[in-house]
Design a protein around this motif. Structure first.
Motif, PDB file in Angstrom:
ATOM      1  N   VAL A 168      73.599   4.842  -3.153  1.00 16.17           N
ATOM      2  CA  VAL A 168      72.255   5.876  -4.087  1.00 16.17           C
ATOM      3  C   VAL A 168      71.934   5.898  -2.875  1.00 16.17           C
ATOM      4  O   VAL A 168      71.790   5.407  -1.473  1.00 16.17           O
ATOM      5  N   ARG A 169      71.495   7.450  -2.976  1.00 13.45           N
ATOM      6  CA  ARG A 169      70.212   7.707  -1.749  1.00 13.45           C
ATOM      7  C   ARG A 169      68.827   8.087  -2.788  1.00 13.45           C
ATOM      8  O   ARG A 169      68.851   9.241  -3.956  1.00 13.45           O
ATOM      9  N   THR A 170      67.672   7.781  -2.334  1.00 11.30           N
ATOM     10  CA  THR A 170      66.635   7.920  -3.126  1.00 11.30           C
ATOM     11  C   THR A 170      66.125   8.904  -2.344  1.00 11.30           C
ATOM     12  O   THR A 170      66.443   9.892  -0.748  1.00 11.30           O
ATOM     13  N   TYR A 171      65.096   9.440  -2.792  1.00  8.26           N
ATOM     14  CA  TYR A 171      63.957  10.495  -1.401  1.00  8.26           C
ATOM     15  C   TYR A 171      65.458  11.693  -1.476  1.00  8.26           C
ATOM     16  O   TYR A 171      65.104  12.514  -0.651  1.00  8.26           O
ATOM     17  N   THR A 172      66.409  12.122  -2.075  1.00  6.66           N
ATOM     18  CA  THR A 172      67.523  12.778  -1.914  1.00  6.66           C
ATOM     19  C   THR A 172      67.678  13.869  -3.004  1.00  6.66           C
ATOM     20  O   THR A 172      67.588  14.268  -3.960  1.00  6.66           O
ATOM     21  N   GLU A 173      66.678  15.032  -2.459  1.00  6.53           N
ATOM     22  CA  GLU A 173      66.519  16.327  -4.098  1.00  6.53           C
ATOM     23  C   GLU A 173      67.677  17.005  -3.615  1.00  6.53           C
ATOM     24  O   GLU A 173      67.817  17.265  -2.796  1.00  6.53           O
ATOM     25  N   VAL A 174      68.047  17.282  -5.281  1.00  7.09           N
ATOM     26  CA  VAL A 174      69.462  18.562  -5.412  1.00  7.09           C
ATOM     27  C   VAL A 174      68.243  19.910  -5.220  1.00  7.09           C
ATOM     28  O   VAL A 174      67.595  19.767  -5.638  1.00  7.09           O
ATOM     29  N   ILE A 175      68.627  20.536  -3.894  1.00  3.81           N
ATOM     30  CA  ILE A 175      68.247  21.968  -3.887  1.00  3.81           C
ATOM     31  C   ILE A 175      69.222  23.128  -4.264  1.00  3.81           C
ATOM     32  O   ILE A 175      68.689  23.957  -5.104  1.00  3.81           O
ATOM     33  N   SER A 176      70.699  23.146  -4.977  1.00  2.00           N
ATOM     34  CA  SER A 176      71.223  23.659  -4.948  1.00  2.00           C
ATOM     35  C   SER A 176      72.717  23.436  -5.614  1.00  2.00           C
ATOM     36  O   SER A 176      73.188  22.720  -4.493  1.00  2.00           O
ATOM     37  N   PHE A 177      73.032  23.839  -6.473  1.00  2.00           N
ATOM     38  CA  PHE A 177      74.953  23.898  -7.342  1.00  2.00           C
ATOM     39  C   PHE A 177      75.448  24.079  -5.381  1.00  2.00           C
ATOM     40  O   PHE A 177      75.753  25.198  -6.046  1.00  2.00           O
ATOM     41  N   LEU A 178      76.919  23.582  -5.692  1.00  2.00           N
ATOM     42  CA  LEU A 178      77.923  24.563  -4.997  1.00  2.00           C
ATOM     43  C   LEU A 178      78.894  24.664  -5.841  1.00  2.00           C
ATOM     44  O   LEU A 178      79.061  23.920  -6.834  1.00  2.00           O
ATOM     45  N   ARG A 179      78.790  26.351  -6.221  1.00  2.00           N
ATOM     46  CA  ARG A 179      80.056  26.106  -6.986  1.00  2.00           C
ATOM     47  C   ARG A 179      81.471  27.149  -6.379  1.00  2.00           C
ATOM     48  O   ARG A 179      80.812  28.114  -5.688  1.00  2.00           O
ATOM     49  N   GLU A 180      82.251  26.965  -6.621  1.00  2.00           N
ATOM     50  CA  GLU A 180      83.546  27.722  -6.916  1.00  2.00           C
ATOM     51  C   GLU A 180      83.897  28.906  -7.888  1.00  2.00           C
ATOM     52  O   GLU A 180      85.040  27.886  -8.739  1.00  2.00           O
ATOM     53  N   GLY A 181      84.122  30.256  -7.791  1.00  2.00           N
ATOM     54  CA  GLY A 181      84.289  30.411  -9.653  1.00  2.00           C
ATOM     55  C   GLY A 181      83.071  29.449 -10.072  1.00  2.00           C
ATOM     56  O   GLY A 181      82.106  29.782 -10.389  1.00  2.00           O
ATOM     57  N   ASN A 182      83.776  28.953 -11.240  1.00  2.00           N
ATOM     58  CA  ASN A 182      83.332  28.503 -12.373  1.00  2.00           C
ATOM     59  C   ASN A 182      82.571  26.671 -12.250  1.00  2.00           C
ATOM     60  O   ASN A 182      82.341  25.941 -12.637  1.00  2.00           O
ATOM     61  N   HIS A 183      83.458  26.644 -11.226  1.00  2.00           N
ATOM     62  CA  HIS A 183      83.564  25.081 -11.390  1.00  2.00           C
ATOM     63  C   HIS A 183      82.223  24.239  -9.765  1.00  2.00           C
ATOM     64  O   HIS A 183      81.912  25.130  -9.374  1.00  2.00           O
ATOM     65  N   VAL A 184      81.269  23.537 -10.539  1.00  2.00           N
ATOM     66  CA  VAL A 184      80.457  22.895 -10.031  1.00  2.00           C
ATOM     67  C   VAL A 184      81.014  21.705  -8.906  1.00  2.00           C
ATOM     68  O   VAL A 184      81.861  21.078  -9.346  1.00  2.00           O
ATOM     69  N   ILE A 185      81.569  22.097  -7.690  1.00  2.00           N
ATOM     70  CA  ILE A 185      81.846  21.429  -6.469  1.00  2.00           C
ATOM     71  C   ILE A 185      81.346  20.163  -5.757  1.00  2.00           C
ATOM     72  O   ILE A 185      81.792  19.460  -4.695  1.00  2.00           O
ATOM     73  N   GLY A 186      79.903  20.518  -5.980  1.00  2.00           N
ATOM     74  CA  GLY A 186      79.022  19.413  -5.233  1.00  2.00           C
ATOM     75  C   GLY A 186      77.872  20.427  -5.071  1.00  2.00           C
ATOM     76  O   GLY A 186      77.133  20.713  -6.185  1.00  2.00           O
ATOM     77  N   VAL A 187      76.760  19.646  -4.530  1.00  6.51           N
ATOM     78  CA  VAL A 187      75.402  20.161  -4.428  1.00  6.51           C
ATOM     79  C   VAL A 187      75.285  20.008  -2.639  1.00  6.51           C
ATOM     80  O   VAL A 187      75.741  19.343  -1.931  1.00  6.51           O
ATOM     81  N   LYS A 188      73.597  20.767  -2.725  1.00  7.02           N
ATOM     82  CA  LYS A 188      72.914  20.992  -1.509  1.00  7.02           C
ATOM     83  C   LYS A 188      72.167  19.703  -1.577  1.00  7.02           C
ATOM     84  O   LYS A 188      71.297  20.139  -2.605  1.00  7.02           O
ATOM     85  N   VAL A 189      71.783  18.851  -0.772  1.00  5.96           N
ATOM     86  CA  VAL A 189      70.571  17.987  -0.861  1.00  5.96           C
ATOM     87  C   VAL A 189      70.001  18.223   0.544  1.00  5.96           C
ATOM     88  O   VAL A 189      69.575  17.998   0.804  1.00  5.96           O
ATOM     89  N   TYR A 190      67.854  17.334  -0.180  1.00  4.56           N
ATOM     90  CA  TYR A 190      67.200  17.534   0.987  1.00  4.56           C
ATOM     91  C   TYR A 190      66.643  16.357   0.166  1.00  4.56           C
ATOM     92  O   TYR A 190      66.045  15.766   0.415  1.00  4.56           O
ATOM     93  N   ASP A 191      67.417  15.528   1.690  1.00  4.60           N
ATOM     94  CA  ASP A 191      66.923  13.899   2.417  1.00  4.60           C
ATOM     95  C   ASP A 191      64.975  14.410   2.486  1.00  4.60           C
ATOM     96  O   ASP A 191      64.761  14.761   4.140  1.00  4.60           O
ATOM     97  N   ARG A 192      63.819  13.862   1.625  1.00 10.66           N
ATOM     98  CA  ARG A 192      62.585  14.627   1.986  1.00 10.66           C
ATOM     99  C   ARG A 192      62.076  13.433   3.169  1.00 10.66           C
ATOM    100  O   ARG A 192      60.671  14.015   3.277  1.00 10.66           O
ATOM    101  N   ILE A 193      62.901  11.917   3.227  1.00 10.82           N
ATOM    102  CA  ILE A 193      62.332  11.485   4.442  1.00 10.82           C
ATOM    103  C   ILE A 193      62.673  11.996   5.986  1.00 10.82           C
ATOM    104  O   ILE A 193      61.727  12.099   6.772  1.00 10.82           O
ATOM    105  N   HIS A 194      63.653  11.952   6.097  1.00  8.05           N
ATOM    106  CA  HIS A 194      63.896  12.692   7.295  1.00  8.05           C
ATOM    107  C   HIS A 194      64.019  14.332   7.667  1.00  8.05           C
ATOM    108  O   HIS A 194      64.359  15.023   8.181  1.00  8.05           O
ATOM    109  N   GLY A 195      63.783  14.946   6.588  1.00  8.40           N
ATOM    110  CA  GLY A 195      63.847  16.126   6.237  1.00  8.40           C
ATOM    111  C   GLY A 195      65.059  17.017   6.853  1.00  8.40           C
ATOM    112  O   GLY A 195      64.888  17.564   7.309  1.00  8.40           O
ATOM    113  N   GLN A 196      65.482  16.167   6.832  1.00 10.40           N
ATOM    114  CA  GLN A 196      67.789  17.265   6.387  1.00 10.40           C
ATOM    115  C   GLN A 196      67.715  18.007   5.413  1.00 10.40           C
ATOM    116  O   GLN A 196      67.832  17.311   4.415  1.00 10.40           O
TER     117      GLN A 196
END
Lengths: 533, 421, 368
Positions: A168-196
């Motif tokens: 589980v990861r809290t304070y972790t915001e999904v900022i975009s989805f990674l796509r490969e063609g029509n497939h969602v293959i993951g997400v790009k997240v922003y750690d709101r506490i560490h700013g990563q």
């Protein structure tokens, strides 16, 4: 610059409310590898802003029979798997002098059709159950309503999921989805506490972000018809009613009062809003609901309201209209819609049916992944559900009985772990005297319940939730936190705690609570001052 | 019952005006419900701490400026510029002398001390109880601070938190090092309240033991230059306790400013009680002022109610003084308006802002309006013999501006001059 | 009932003053004390109160907290309301049964209320149940406890000395009802109030004199508050004596020795009824060495004998008495004078003979 870290997971679940936590647990129990992402804290969205009612179904029998049916069966299951966080208050449905005369019969008839168990009471019996009810009620029914603790519900689901390998990861915001063609293959997240910023990859992604699901799905290029519907609730710090009180009239503002922990919660309004982030209670709503509450018991007129908060129901469907909309849920498989693969969204539903929602979604998901594994969430009790005797706890561990009862009430048999972690008698000294949260409990929560900021403790253990709204517990709380996690800016956290409490107090501020805040103000103002070195 | 002057409110403003009047030979009845908000005070005496959020270094100069340039400021009631300063100096000077037998306060008018509170935040003030004076961070220079916490005091273990907050507010170099030590003070061995501990320390034997304990610890922590102690150094006998401490520990020792509940606050209240009783004020403790009976434009009588028994009396007087504080005292809050109970008038209603604390600041500024002689105004017209002083005047936000005791004392003195001129 | 309770506690801003100054809280076992249960919080734990019925009995009803509360919350009343929730528990119902069945808190035959007359050697000198101007209402403790019967004797001597037309009620005297209030039985209290007022009215009494501070407070304020208005004047003996002295009807000799006397203000008299100047007026006539303890007048510290604390938490009550006695020793008092049977018994136990505890009537009777 963003730093990229690669994490591989099978299923990403976005949303740390009851639904997301429920899905995480369901899938983890089936042996899947899941990661739960939440942009704020667990249960900080609609789940933590509901009235905590475990529906008997009674409230929906007239308008929404499907939801009512779901509630009937889920009510029984939850009583079985989470008895320790459910208070079996029972519910009264009462008809006041100016409520419609024909409604009670219609109500009883519908309930019978659906199978919601009801018992009509003598009016005098209703008064012996609830002596503070206003005079002159016309009819009264008893139903199987109960109260479930939403904060503990989420944390226990997450805890069990983690025990079965989830992350589980809290304070972790999904900022975009990674796509490969029509497939969602993951997400790009922003750690709101560490700013990563970093990337998490997965085979499948589930959006369970309530009213925010539409916005998120859009980022993935999908479309989710969802309407955010604001419901405002008020907190009275006393148990004027000990049973759930419902009005027998078509649903409207302020027609339900729920006893939750040491408080009564008055609910609720229903107003569609555009941006769920901007939903906050208005003074006008507060006034309307107080009037309705005073109609149910004049006692509400003479006591303070400590808080108002608004949650957003994620009603399924576009332009779904407030009270007319069904409270049932929808699962959208975006592949079927012909848009996006490996992505599902779940919207609608309610706290009582969170488990059912999770089960249905998980069934669909695993069959898509080609896995066969049966659901266990209706059988496997949540952590802490195995009953222990409170007297034993008091005797064996020499816990002051009031503290023991309170730890038990919140955590069931996890209480044993908590008292085991206490070293000296002073660990039972209370950090928050309003809600009787002991120091041991706070410390245990910091260590074990996925706490990333001091404000999370408000939701985890209920500190700062009482009549003083943090005046006397903010400092002991921070003090405990600093001992465990020294790496924080104490003044920032102090300010955040005070602001967080203020947010809910501002719409209801008057008389006693105004004086209360005056004291908080004089004590903490210096922490808000610009530094003039 | 009958008196020359009836004072309503037993906080610092009420006691000040009552004592001054009694010393002048007038018969004075002081009606008080009990301790009130003065007991919640931290132990400091602030005149003016901040203007527009900026720290004030010289309160007297700042007062001069405010009273000259801002005629709407509550301090303008004291007079323009130098006159306001004169009244402030006179009132604080008188007060300091009158209360000296019971409680020593120290400081100067023209330089704010910056004193640390138990939370770790810093507070500017012109005067403070003598036990707090050495905490003035203006005088800090590369200190090695020893923070003492007391084992048998409930809920006083947040020394890490205190240190973090304190350090974040200090200019680098003020404090080089901080050490912590937790000792058991004399007094009951159970976890006890700060007041019990303070009362135990009131006894010289216990104070001596406490001082020895500290000296022993100092031997094991070399290089300490200053010692901070929670505010529990005695109640009625604080001067002696502090002397003992100073003699035994040859370093500057200071109490932190208190949070609530406050021993220094109660200490002050007890000293005030003695000061006013000693001056011959007749004190009615446990009585709440209910209603002022007005005939024409003068108050004839005051109805008072004994809180525990419910019995009601009337007090006649030549003059009446309202000194019952703000909404933690005599002013009422009905829903969202502030209400004056004696005359039955609404003073204003509170606007709610979303910004934290703006609302409260707004609420605090609502108060009783007075004319140049401090007579209470109703609809712009003064009541001939009803005066008001202290926090009841509103007009300021004590938390934000660092104005509290100074306002109470100076306006009380101003009422006294109006009454006796 | 719950409504009254929450209305009373709702203004609380949790400043903690009450908790800090409460003489009972200070002596609580640490585990209980660490709960920091201010009245506001306590009122939110009704279920728990029902489980721990002794909890609301950690209060002597001394009322000091009311003076320290910035909002004047009637904390003693909060505790009484909380006690109503534990009604029917062993102790409170025992007290109620004793009072209602026998007329006194000890459950003794009520005829024994006159026995002290014989013990005191006053047979024939104490009118019982006759029509008179003044009635002397002893109260249960003074009627039955040997130590306090001396107070009754002194008061009888005083009344005879000033030549008053007086009487006691004897078997017709009933407990004033205060313990019933303390134990949460409001209805029974009203019944007993009617009995007492009726008996006094029957004898055509104009003034009732009390040596018991509790009985006095109840007659003076609590009866009327609960709908039973006494048609006679209610006087505590210190008011009665002070009036006599001011009218010149009673002259006292100064104490022979130079003993230091301190006055312990009983809560019921000082805080509840505002009688703080009268006893000092009388004592100044008796001695040149009236010394004041550090907590005196309205700010007096409770001896620990009130509010049924002694009946439920006896040890705690004794510790409180010890603390009060220490305060008297600090100012080098030789005698603690007071005017409340409960204070006398509690303080005398706490004093362990180091210091004398006397009722002011005893001192007055010695000074004729």
């Amino acid at each position: 610059m963003s730093q990229e870290v690669l994490v591989l997971e099978r299923v990403i679940i976005i949303g740390g409310g009851a639904t997301g936590a429920g899905i995480a647990r369901d899938l983890a129990l089936r042996g899947l590898n899941v990661i739960l992402l939440e942009r704020g804290d667990l249960a900080s969205g609609a789940t933590g802003r509901c009235h905590a009612l475990l529906h008997s179904g009674g409230r929906y029998v007239v308008k929404d029979p499907e939801s009512a049916r779901e509630c009937v069966s889920e009510n029984e299951i939850l009583r079985r798997i989470a008895p320790h966080i459910i208070e079996d208050t029972g519910g009264l449905f009462v008809s006041l002098p100016h409520d419609p005369d024909d409604y009670p019969d219609k109500f009883a008839e519908c309930a019978k059709k659906i199978g919601v168990k009801l018992r009509e009471l003598d009016v005098s019996d209703a008064y012996s159950i609830e002596p503070m009810l206003r005079k002159g009620i016309k009819r009264a029914f008893w139903a199987n309503d109960a109260v479930i603790d939403p904060f503990r519900l989420v944390i226990l689901n997450v805890l069990d999921a983690v025990r079965h390998g989830a992350e589980v990861r809290t304070y972790t915001e999904v900022i975009s989805f990674l796509r490969e063609g029509n497939h969602v293959i993951g997400v790009k997240v922003y750690d709101r506490i560490h700013g990563q910023t970093y990337v998490i990859k997965a085979d499948f992604t589930v959006i369970a972000a309530g009213a925010w699901s539409g916005i998120l799905a859009e980022k993935a290029g999908a479309k989710v018809p969802v309407t955010a519907d604001k419901g405002t609730l008020l907190v009275i710090p006393y148990r004027i009613f000990n049973t759930v009180i419902n009005r027998l009239r078509p649903p409207s503002d302020g027609d339900i009062i729920v006893p939750h922990q040491l408080a009564n919660i008055i609910g609720t309004t229903s107003i569609p809003v555009n941006d769920p982030d901007m939903a906050s209670p208005s003074r006008d709503e507060v006034a309307r609901m107080m009037n309705a509450a005073v109609e149910l018991s004049p006692a509400f007129a003479s006591v303070r309201v400590i808080r108002a908060y608004a949650g957003c129901r994620p009603l399924a469907g576009e332009g779904a209209h407030g009270r007319e909309a069904s409270r049932t849920f929808t699962i959208i498989d975006h592949e079927k819609e012909g848009e996006i693969w490996s992505l599902m969204t779940i919207v609608g539903g309610k706290l009582t049916t969170y488990r059912l929602m999770a089960e249905r979604l998980s069934e669909m998901l695993i069959s898509k992944l080609g896995i066969r594994s049966p659901c266990a969430t209706h059988k496997e009790p949540l952590p802490g559900a195995d009953g222990i005797n409170v007297e034993e706890l008091i005797k064996k561990y020499k816990v002051p009985s009031l503290v023991a009862r309170n730890i038990m009430r919140r955590w069931g048999s996890l209480a044993v772990d908590i008292v085991n972690s206490a070293r000296v008698p002073l660990d039972y000294a209370v950090t928050c005297a309003c809600e009787l949260v002991s120091r041991a409990e706070v410390r245990y929560a910091i260590r074990n319940f996925f706490v990333r900021k001091p404000v999370d403790l408000i939701r985890r253990v209920g500190v700062c939730m009482g009549p003083c709204q943090g005046l006397s517990c903010i400092l002991p709380l921070l003090s405990e936190y600093v001992k465990e996690k020294p790496d924080i800016d104490v003044l920032d956290e102090l300010r955040e705690l005070v602001k967080e409490r203020w947010k809910g107090s501002a719409p209801v501020l008057k008389a006693a609570q105004l004086r209360q805040w005056l004291l908080t103000y004089t004590l903490f103002y210096s922490a808000f001052r610009r530094r003039t070195k | 019952m009958k008196a020359d002057v009836v004072v309503i409110g037993g906080g610092i403003a009420g006691r000040m005006v009552a004592t001054l009047l009694a010393k002048k030979g007038l018969t004075v009845i002081l009606v008080t419900r009990g301790l009130g908000a003065t007991a919640l005070s931290s132990g400091s005496f602030d005149i003016l701490g901040f203007i527009d959020g900026r720290l004030v270094r010289d309160p007297l100069e700042a007062l001069n400026r405010v009273a000259t340039n801002s005629p709407e400021h509550v301090y303008a009631l004291l007079g323009r510029g130098r006159e306001a300063c004169r009244i402030m100096c006179k009132s604080l000077g008188l007060f300091k002398d009158m209360i000296a037998r019971y409680l020593k306060i120290e400081g100067t008018f023209d330089k704010n001390m910056i004193l640390p509170t138990v939370i770790g935040t810093l507070k500017p003030c012109a005067y403070a109880q003598e036990t707090m004076k050495s905490g003035d961070v203006n005088s800090f220079n590369g200190e090695h601070l020893l923070i003492i916490t007391l084992k048998n005091l409930v809920f006083h273990e947040g020394s890490e938190l205190f240190e973090r907050i304190l350090v974040s507010g200090l200019t680098p170099g003020k404090v080089e090092r901080i050490s912590h030590v937790s000792i058991k003070a004399s007094g009951p061995s159970l976890t006890c309240s700060p007041l019990t501990l303070a009362k135990a320390l009131d006894k010289e034997k216990a104070a001596n033991r406490f001082a020895n304990e500290i000296s022993k610890i100092l031997a094991s922590i070399p290089g300490v230059t200053r010692i901070a102690i929670p505010p529990v150094l005695g109640v009625d006998n604080v001067h002696v306790v502090y002397e003992i401490l100073r003699e035994n520990v040859s370093l500057p020792v200071f109490e932190l400013l208190s949070s609530v509940p406050s021993v220094p606050g109660i200490r002050l209240c007890r000293a005030l009680e003695r000061m006013s009783r000693g001056a011959g004020v007749k004190i009615m403790t446990g009585w709440e002022a209910m209603k002022a009976h007005v005939e024409g434009n003068v108050v004839r009588e005051l109805s008072v109610r004994h809180e525990l028994s419910g019995s009601i009396e009337r007090i006649a007087g030549e003059d009446f003084v309202i000194a019952y504080g703000h909404i933690l005292g005599g002013l009422q809050v009905l829903d969202d308006s502030v209400y004056e109970p004696l005359l039955g008038m609404t003073l204003g209603s509170i606007t709610i802002f979303t910004e934290p604390f703006k609302t409260l600041s707004f609420a605090l500024k609502i108060g009783i309006k007075v004319d140049d002689d401090m007579r209470v105004l109703i609809g712009g017209e003064p009541i001939g013999n009803l005066y008001a002083c202290g926090a009841a005047l509103g007009g300021v936000d004590p938390a934000r501006e660092g104005i509290g005791m100074g306002l109470a004392l100076s306006t009380a003195y101003k009422v006294f001059t109006s009454l006796t001129s | 009932m719950y409504n009254d309770l929450i209305k009373e506690v709702d203004p609380c801003i949790r400043c903690g003053n009450c908790f800090m100054i409460c003489p009972v809280v200070d002596l609580l076992p640490p585990s209980l004390k660490a709960l920091n249960l201010l009245p506001l919080n306590l009122s939110r734990y009704i279920d728990f109160i029902k489980l721990s019925p002794d909890l609301p009995y950690y209060c002597t009803q001394c009322g000091e907290c009311v003076l320290y509360c910035p909002l004047s919350i009637m904390t003693p009343r909060v505790f009484l309301l909380l006690r109503e929730f534990s009604k029917g528990q062993a102790l409170p119902s025992k007290i109620r049964d004793a009072i209602l069945n026998t007329g006194n808190i000890y459950g003794m035959p009520n005829e024994m209320r006159v026995d002290w007359v014989t013990y005191a050697g006053l047979s024939g000198k104490v009118p019982v149940g006759v029509k008179a101007d003044v009635a002397y209402f002893l109260g249960c403790m003074t009627s039955f406890r040997a130590r306090l019967q001396k107070v009754a004797k002194a008061c009888a001597i005083l009344l005879n000395k000033v030549g008053e037309s007086w009487t006691i009620l004897g078997p017709e005297e009933h407990c004033c009802g205060l313990p019933l209030l303390f134990a949460g039985y409001v209805d029974a209290f009203k019944e007993i109030a009617n009995r007492n007022v009726g008996a006094l009215e029957h004898l055509g009494i104009e003034e009732v004199v009390f040596t018991c501070a509790g009985c006095y407070r109840v007659f003076k304020y609590e009866y009327e508050r609960r709908g039973v208005k006494p048609p006679f004047k209610v006087l505590h003996v210190i008011e009665y004596i002070a009036d006599l002295m001011k009218e010149g009807k009673l002259r006292l000799r100064r104490g022979k020795s130079k003993l230091n006397i301190t006055w312990h203000d009983p809560c019921e008299l000082s805080r509840y009824c505002g009688l703080v100047d009268e006893p000092r007026f009388i004592l100044k006539a008796l001695t040149d060495n009236l010394v004041e303890m550090s907590d005196s007048r309205e700010w007096s510290k409770c001896c620990g004998g009130g509010g049924l604390l002694r009946a439920v938490h006896t040890e705690l009550s004794s510790s409180m008495a010890k603390r009060r006695v220490e305060q008297a020793l600090e100012v080098h008092a030789d005698i603690i004078a007071t005017a409340c049977p409960s204070c006398i018994l509690t303080l005398e136990e706490g004093a362990k003979g180091i210091i004398k505890v006397k009722d002011i009537v005893e001192l007055v009777a010695e000074a004729f």
